[in-house]
Design a protein around this motif. Sequence first.
Motif, PDB file in Angstrom:
ATOM      1  N   UNK A  47      22.553   9.662  29.772  1.00  0.00           N
ATOM      2  CA  UNK A  47      23.964   9.893  29.475  1.00  0.00           C
ATOM      3  C   UNK A  47      24.153  10.299  28.016  1.00  0.00           C
ATOM      4  N   UNK A  48      23.398   9.667  27.108  1.00  0.00           N
ATOM      5  CA  UNK A  48      23.511  10.010  25.693  1.00  0.00           C
ATOM      6  C   UNK A  48      23.017  11.428  25.425  1.00  0.00           C
ATOM      7  N   UNK A  49      21.934  11.796  26.095  1.00  0.00           N
ATOM      8  CA  UNK A  49      21.418  13.169  25.936  1.00  0.00           C
ATOM      9  C   UNK A  49      22.458  14.175  26.432  1.00  0.00           C
ATOM     10  N   UNK A  50      23.108  13.841  27.553  1.00  0.00           N
ATOM     11  CA  UNK A  50      24.141  14.735  28.086  1.00  0.00           C
ATOM     12  C   UNK A  50      25.297  14.862  27.095  1.00  0.00           C
ATOM     13  N   UNK A  51      25.666  13.764  26.451  1.00  0.00           N
ATOM     14  CA  UNK A  51      26.728  13.809  25.439  1.00  0.00           C
ATOM     15  C   UNK A  51      26.314  14.671  24.252  1.00  0.00           C
ATOM     16  N   UNK A  52      25.057  14.512  23.836  1.00  0.00           N
ATOM     17  CA  UNK A  52      24.544  15.341  22.736  1.00  0.00           C
ATOM     18  C   UNK A  52      24.555  16.818  23.124  1.00  0.00           C
ATOM     19  N   UNK A  53      24.199  17.086  24.378  1.00  0.00           N
ATOM     20  CA  UNK A  53      24.221  18.463  24.867  1.00  0.00           C
ATOM     21  C   UNK A  53      25.625  19.050  24.833  1.00  0.00           C
ATOM     22  N   UNK A  54      26.612  18.244  25.209  1.00  0.00           N
ATOM     23  CA  UNK A  54      28.000  18.697  25.145  1.00  0.00           C
ATOM     24  C   UNK A  54      28.396  19.040  23.710  1.00  0.00           C
ATOM     25  N   UNK A  55      27.923  18.227  22.767  1.00  0.00           N
ATOM     26  CA  UNK A  55      28.200  18.506  21.352  1.00  0.00           C
ATOM     27  C   UNK A  55      27.564  19.831  20.927  1.00  0.00           C
ATOM     28  N   UNK A  56      26.341  20.076  21.422  1.00  0.00           N
ATOM     29  CA  UNK A  56      25.665  21.351  21.125  1.00  0.00           C
ATOM     30  C   UNK A  56      26.480  22.528  21.649  1.00  0.00           C
ATOM     31  N   UNK A  57      26.978  22.390  22.873  1.00  0.00           N
ATOM     32  CA  UNK A  57      27.758  23.464  23.484  1.00  0.00           C
ATOM     33  C   UNK A  57      29.029  23.725  22.675  1.00  0.00           C
ATOM     34  N   UNK A  58      29.703  22.653  22.289  1.00  0.00           N
ATOM     35  CA  UNK A  58      30.933  22.806  21.506  1.00  0.00           C
ATOM     36  C   UNK A  58      30.654  23.497  20.177  1.00  0.00           C
ATOM     37  N   UNK A  59      29.524  23.143  19.549  1.00  0.00           N
ATOM     38  CA  UNK A  59      29.162  23.755  18.276  1.00  0.00           C
ATOM     39  C   UNK A  59      28.903  25.251  18.460  1.00  0.00           C
ATOM     40  N   UNK A  60      28.170  25.607  19.501  1.00  0.00           N
ATOM     41  CA  UNK A  60      27.875  27.015  19.764  1.00  0.00           C
ATOM     42  C   UNK A  60      29.165  27.798  20.008  1.00  0.00           C
ATOM     43  N   UNK A  61      30.059  27.222  20.821  1.00  0.00           N
ATOM     44  CA  UNK A  61      31.313  27.920  21.123  1.00  0.00           C
ATOM     45  C   UNK A  61      32.180  28.070  19.877  1.00  0.00           C
ATOM     46  N   UNK A  62      32.198  27.049  19.036  1.00  0.00           N
ATOM     47  CA  UNK A  62      32.963  27.131  17.797  1.00  0.00           C
ATOM     48  C   UNK A  62      32.420  28.240  16.897  1.00  0.00           C
ATOM     49  N   UNK A  63      31.101  28.291  16.759  1.00  0.00           N
ATOM     50  CA  UNK A  63      30.493  29.304  15.901  1.00  0.00           C
ATOM     51  C   UNK A  63      30.700  30.712  16.464  1.00  0.00           C
ATOM     52  N   UNK A  64      30.706  30.819  17.784  1.00  0.00           N
ATOM     53  CA  UNK A  64      30.997  32.121  18.389  1.00  0.00           C
ATOM     54  C   UNK A  64      32.405  32.585  18.025  1.00  0.00           C
ATOM     55  N   UNK A  65      33.304  31.619  17.950  1.00  0.00           N
ATOM     56  CA  UNK A  65      34.700  31.943  17.647  1.00  0.00           C
ATOM     57  C   UNK A  65      34.872  32.435  16.212  1.00  0.00           C
ATOM     58  N   UNK A  66      34.103  31.840  15.270  1.00  0.00           N
ATOM     59  CA  UNK A  66      34.318  32.161  13.855  1.00  0.00           C
ATOM     60  C   UNK A  66      33.310  33.165  13.289  1.00  0.00           C
ATOM     61  N   UNK A  67      32.231  33.424  14.029  1.00  0.00           N
ATOM     62  CA  UNK A  67      31.190  34.322  13.509  1.00  0.00           C
ATOM     63  C   UNK A  67      31.597  35.777  13.677  1.00  0.00           C
ATOM     64  N   UNK A  68      31.323  36.555  12.647  1.00  0.00           N
ATOM     65  CA  UNK A  68      31.660  37.974  12.679  1.00  0.00           C
ATOM     66  C   UNK A  68      30.604  38.768  13.441  1.00  0.00           C
ATOM     67  N   UNK A  69      29.339  38.388  13.253  1.00  0.00           N
ATOM     68  CA  UNK A  69      28.224  39.080  13.896  1.00  0.00           C
ATOM     69  C   UNK A  69      27.381  38.066  14.665  1.00  0.00           C
ATOM     70  N   UNK A  70      26.955  38.438  15.861  1.00  0.00           N
ATOM     71  CA  UNK A  70      26.065  37.589  16.660  1.00  0.00           C
ATOM     72  C   UNK A  70      24.813  38.388  17.027  1.00  0.00           C
TER      73      UNK A  70
END
Length: 207
Positions: A47-70
């Motif tokens: 369950x903790x790993x799944x929570x950490x994974x959710x945090x990873x996903x949120x971080x990736x989505x946030x960076x996609x939103x603010x990044x100019x180039x991918x």
Amino acid sequence: MLRKKEFDFFKAMEHLASDGLEASHALNHIVTEFDSEHWTQKSEQVHQIENDGDDDVKKIMHELYISFITPIDREDIVQLTDKLDNIIDGIDGLTYEFAYLNIQEMRPHTKEFIDLICEAVEAVQQSVKEFSHFKNSKTLNQNIENANHIESLGDDLYTKNMAILFSEEKDPINVIRWQKLYASFEKVLNACEDCADVMTGLVIKNS
């Protein structure tokens, strides 16, 4: 003024894939050392790993939103991230199914399913690790093929064990329990294959 360090999307997805591998190992430990009295505590690690994974996903989505180039198209990063997250969610979901289905002992060949899951998740993790330099990687295609092959082995194991379940199990409740679990085992393997297939498509698209 110092510029903000560019976010490494490939490394972030590698970390998410490693979360999946860690979750598969934790699931393997639960099944190998299954104890109906204490296994719920062991599930907390998943369950903790799944929570950490959710945090990873949120971080990736946030960076996609603010990044100019991918490094690759945004929708491709979203798709691969989603497929990796599905693997972790599937493994985590299995621990909850053990609970609400009131599993007291493992059926024969259950460990074979879990071994295949571990192998498939590792093949995906190794594929993601190589994905950032897919144009020159000597092992990416082999790892992707391994994930697909393992899923095929899972199909055979699923068919075999479903036949045994319906022909030999006399308790209808156990039939319902294990029909559900076998389907969930295969769902995780399918998630690994889906992820591998996405990488195949992205390699072709970006080559």
